[in-house]
Design an enzyme around this catalytic site. Structure first.
Site, PDB file in Angstrom:
ATOM      1  N   ASN A 219       0.829  -1.202   0.000  1.00  0.00           N
ATOM      2  CA  ASN A 219       0.000   0.000   0.000  1.00  0.00           C
ATOM      3  C   ASN A 219       0.871   1.262   0.000  1.00  0.00           C
ATOM      4  O   ASN A 219       0.538   2.246  -0.678  1.00  0.00           O
ATOM      5  CB  ASN A 219      -0.922   0.011   1.219  1.00  0.00           C
ATOM      6  CG  ASN A 219      -2.041  -1.000   1.113  1.00  0.00           C
ATOM      7  OD1 ASN A 219      -2.467  -1.349   0.016  1.00  0.00           O
ATOM      8  ND2 ASN A 219      -2.508  -1.488   2.249  1.00  0.00           N
ATOM      9  N   HIS A 269      -1.193  -6.712   5.877  1.00  0.00           N
ATOM     10  CA  HIS A 269      -2.331  -6.751   6.797  1.00  0.00           C
ATOM     11  C   HIS A 269      -1.936  -7.391   8.128  1.00  0.00           C
ATOM     12  O   HIS A 269      -2.739  -8.088   8.750  1.00  0.00           O
ATOM     13  CB  HIS A 269      -3.524  -7.477   6.176  1.00  0.00           C
ATOM     14  CG  HIS A 269      -4.166  -6.704   5.051  1.00  0.00           C
ATOM     15  ND1 HIS A 269      -5.118  -7.245   4.232  1.00  0.00           N
ATOM     16  CD2 HIS A 269      -3.954  -5.441   4.603  1.00  0.00           C
ATOM     17  CE1 HIS A 269      -5.481  -6.347   3.329  1.00  0.00           C
ATOM     18  NE2 HIS A 269      -4.780  -5.239   3.550  1.00  0.00           N
ATOM     19  N   TYR A 278      -0.246  -8.986  -2.621  1.00  0.00           N
ATOM     20  CA  TYR A 278       0.293  -7.682  -2.250  1.00  0.00           C
ATOM     21  C   TYR A 278       1.792  -7.612  -2.556  1.00  0.00           C
ATOM     22  O   TYR A 278       2.304  -6.566  -2.946  1.00  0.00           O
ATOM     23  CB  TYR A 278       0.062  -7.402  -0.769  1.00  0.00           C
ATOM     24  CG  TYR A 278      -1.309  -6.861  -0.451  1.00  0.00           C
ATOM     25  CD1 TYR A 278      -1.556  -5.498  -0.447  1.00  0.00           C
ATOM     26  CD2 TYR A 278      -2.359  -7.713  -0.176  1.00  0.00           C
ATOM     27  CE1 TYR A 278      -2.815  -4.999  -0.157  1.00  0.00           C
ATOM     28  CE2 TYR A 278      -3.631  -7.232   0.111  1.00  0.00           C
ATOM     29  CZ  TYR A 278      -3.854  -5.874   0.121  1.00  0.00           C
ATOM     30  OH  TYR A 278      -5.104  -5.383   0.398  1.00  0.00           O
TER      31      TYR A 278
END
Length: 811
Positions: A219, A269, A278
């Protein structure tokens, strides 16, 4: 009607995309300003090339067909566009009628994100050659109208976000900025200012102020990409510099939470092993940003970026096999299939997730050392050439730039394809292991207090409950590569995943909570390896269940020895250990033999094999049951829909045939056990021969206290000491995992680990004559040789479960 979308499922054609764009230098501007504007123009051109690709002929296949398909899709989207309050396309309503219901709002914010994704598709068709719409003025008008409509109606600096944060901070702005780059010459200064203001509103500098929450790992890379390209679009050197500097927290190894670990683990996460999803985004995003900024004022020069380069072979390569990326590290992405609302969305699977990783490795190699780049291209070429099941050149979801990168490697005669390595990799920090031997590969998935049973969220992966309960995946080199690719996840019995021990207790969809919340309260999960063979154990506590079990695996050359003990449960339901559950596809005609008897091919069919010594599934594997066992065999045709495991999935009913072998431990067992050998790729004759060789394997222990085996012909001994004690010639003072490998040159390697990460001291005795210790780690505080070897270890808590290797010379 609410349309649900996965966070990363919309922009299949733009997963490697962001954007760039400078503002013109005003008349009378300084020379410095002009130079800066020129640099922004250079970066914009570079990003355009990264987005559109280079080095391929639009008249050669597979590019010709792909470009024509892109044009056809764009033409359909252009004609379907109908700007209206609350939507740009009638089937993607983004106006949220229930702003106070956050979960329901996810679908609406996702539709906004998807609308920008469609504009991105139109812009690609406009900019790519050979689409039939290249430079088309009508298409240009439609794209600009769409951008203005979304800005005015939903994505602007006066709007509060709703639903999924990802749509507002990553998905939509990445697609928006891509379109700005591709349509730059057609945009006015006012439009650029508006779009930049919208991005600034939803992705302010504060989004990367702290390395926490939704601003970590993949992210964070995505956010930096937005900031960097917003800076290039709006002519802000400060934004680009901020993006570059905000990448630095991604590089260092972490010891908890999100990021790369020194053992090669990658977590997102907080608790989810995510190398294949990811991790793919992180790798691709860094490759794009490194390539974009290289040679510019804002080049990424942080020396710790070498950690990312090292991770290509340390973190990603172990989970790549014949073009696929293993599902054991893809989190909830395994549940993503054909969308319920978009017939053109390509179904995802392990191969289609693997190909972008390969392309990212190629791109990242351009910024690595010459030696690294050469090795990586060899690895990629090998994976590509061996991907017979789903060749990358036929991948309908792979963006053209990535396709062209992989084609360039395949066509490069100077690149020698690398063979699959032969060895074992253990990843204690994400409770995973991979094992490669000639002809096959395997991966093991476990869970502990740091690593979740499974991840669900956004309505995805609703029934992945038992994937962390010792799921043992395996693939053959020229067979069974589609085992988990061909609608496995929506059609498999979720309580009979290969290798797992599970209660048949009925669980609710998404049981345990979203975003990896389901953490079992156990510490003893891990193992020891010499890099070729391994001993691994898992203390299993079932998800929302009273199930407890001790499970061990011993990974050898042609075999995985699997033991279970101390299996107990009070759920009031049956408990089963699934020896294997093979997806035989829509036809399902693989022959099944048990103790030399060929069983029926009929569906459905079941039989209890009493006193079974061995079994064989034609074209797949052999299974041996030391001392005989009662095993149930089942053929069944199973129906399933992607919607069953993913609320955004297709409602189309799929049917696959399965052949399942499992041990029924009965209802509420108190001390059940199992023992079996998995032999991937073995013939029936090889399986029977192993069963007949009763002295090949010695089960040293299979109790709630210890589990261990010895294979004298291999010089191998492995033990899971759940408690201290004596197993064979090994004596441990405390819980630990031990693997001993005797070599033909008169030496041996003693591998020890502390899976619990709690030992402040440990003594291990091997009752075998040893003349000397030739190497040992600093954790060994004393070593005594002679008639036996006595090793004393100091504090092992800081080793994070890593193997401590001691090499000795035998007496």
């Amino acid at each position: 009607m609410t349309t649900r979308w996965s966070r990363r499922g919309f922009l299949t054609a733009s997963t490697a995309s962001a954007l760039a764009l400078p503002l013109p230098v005003p008349a009378g501007g300084t020379a410095a300003a002009a130079a800066e504007a020129d640099e922004f123009a250079t970066l914009r051109a570079k990003w355009r090339t990264l987005v559109l690709g280079e080095g391929f002929s639009p008249t050669a296949e597979p590019f010709k067909s792909r470009l024509a398909e892109l044009g056809s899709t764009a033409n359909e989207l252009r004609h379907a566009m109908a700007p209206a309050p609350g939507s740009l396309w009638p089937d993607l309503v983004y106006a949220d009628p229930e702003p106070d219901t956050d979960q329901e709002s996810y679908g609406y914010s996702g539709n906004m994100h998807a609308s920008y994704g469609r504009l991105h598709t139109l812009a690609l068709a406009f900019g790519q050659p050979g689409t039939g719409l290249t430079g088309n003025s009508t298409l240009r008008t439609a794209i600009l109208a769409g951008l203005d409509h979304l800005y005015t109606d939903v994505y602007n600096e006066n709007r509060a976000r709703y639903g999924n944060w990802y749509s507002w901070q990553i998905g939509a702005p990445q697609a928006l900025l891509d379109v700005c780059v591709l349509m730059y010459d057609s945009l006015t200064a006012t439009q650029i200012a508006h779009y930049c203001a919208a991005v600034d509103h939803f992705v302010p500098d504060s989004a990367v102020a702290a390395y926490t929450g939704t601003s970590t790992g993949a992210n964070r890379v995505d956010l930096c990409r937005v900031l960097a390209l917003r800076g290039i679009v709006g002519g802000s050197a400060a934004k680009v510099a901020l993006a570059r500097d905000a990448l630095s927290p991604v590089f260092p190894y972490v010891t908890s939470g999100d990021g790369l670990y020194s053992d090669g683990s990658f977590i997102q996460h907080t608790t989810v092993p995510y190398t294949g999803s990811y991790g793919s985004v992180l790798l691709g995003g860094l490759g794009m940003l490194f390539a974009l900024l290289n040679g510019s004022t804002w080049a990424v020069t942080d020396p710790q970026r070498q950690i990312v380069f090292d991770a290509v072979e340390k973190a990603w390569a172990p989970f790549l096999y014949n073009g696929l990326v293993m599902d054991s590290v893809s989190g909830r992405a395994v549940s993503r299939g054909l969308s319920a609302t978009d017939a053109k969305q390509i179904q995802q699977d392990d191969h289609l997730r693997g190909h972008p990783v390969l392309a990212s490795i190629v791109l990242l190699g351009q910024g690595a050392s010459t030696a690294e780049n050469a090795r990586w291209r060899g690895l990629v070429k090998g994976w590509l050439q061996r991907d017979y099941y789903s060749p990358a050149m036929n991948d309908p979801a792979l963006p053209l730039p990535q396709l062209s990168r992989l084609k360039s490697v395949l066509d490069d005669t100077a690149v020698t394809p690398a063979a699959e390595p032969n060895g074992h990799r253990l990843f204690p920090n994400m409770a995973r292991a991979t094992h490669r031997k000639p002809g096959w590969a395997a991966s093991l998935s476990m869970a502990d207090r740091r690593v979740t049973h499974y991840e669900t969220g956004n309505g995805e992966n609703l029934r992945g409950w038992h994937t962390g309960s010792g799921m043992l995946y395996w693939w053959g080199d020229t067979f069974a590569n589609g085992q988990y690719s061909d609608a496995f996840w929506p059609t498999v019995d979720p309580c009979r995943l290969p290798g797992t021990t599970a209660s048949r207790k009925v669980l609710a969809d998404a049981a345990g909570g979203d975003w990896g919340a389901s953490l079992p309260d156990v510490n003893w999960v891990g193992g020891a390896t010499d890099g070729q063979r391994a001993a691994i154990g898992q203390y299993l506590k079932g998800l929302q269940s009273t199930l407890l079990a001790k499970k061990s695996w011993f990974f050898l050359d042609d075999t995985v020895v699997c033991l279970g003990a101390g299996i107990r449960c009070t759920d009031g339901t049956k408990v089963e250990t699934t020896v294997d559950n093979r997806n035989l596809g829509p036809v399902g005609n693989a022959p099944f033999t048990a103790d030399g008897i060929v069983k029926p091919l009929a569906y459905p069919w079941s039989e209890t094999l009493t006193g079974a010594r061995w079994a064989h599934i034609g074209g797949h594997a052999g299974y041996v049951f030391p001392g005989g066992a009662t095993v149930k065999a089942l053929r069944e045709a199973r129906d399933g829909r992607w919607r069953d495991i993913n609320r955004g999935g297709s409602t189309t009913v799929l049917n696959r045939k399965y052949l399942t072998l499992y041990v029924d431990h009965g209802t509420d067992p108190t001390a059940a056990t199992y023992a079996y050998l998995l032999m991937p790729g073995a013939t029936a004759a090889q399986t029977q021969a192993r069963a007949d060789a009763t002295d090949w394997l010695t089960v040293l222990a299979n109790t709630n206290d210890q589990q261990g085996v010895a294979v004298p012909s291999l010089g191998f001994t492995g033990v899971s000491f759940w408690f201290g004690g004596t197993v064979g010639g090994l004596v441990a003072s405390d819980p630990c995992c031990v693997m001993v490998q005797e070599r033909g040159d008169g030496t041996a390697v003693v591998c020890v680990s502390d899976p619990m990460r709690m030992r402040t001291g440990l003594t291990l005795t091997w009752n075998r004559p040893v003349t000397s210790v030739t190497s040992k780690p600093a954790t060994v505080t004393s070593a005594t040789t002679g008639a036996s070897l006595r090793l004393t270890f100091g504090d092992l808590r800081g080793t994070a479960g890593a193997t401590q290797r001691v090499t000795v010379r035998l007496g």
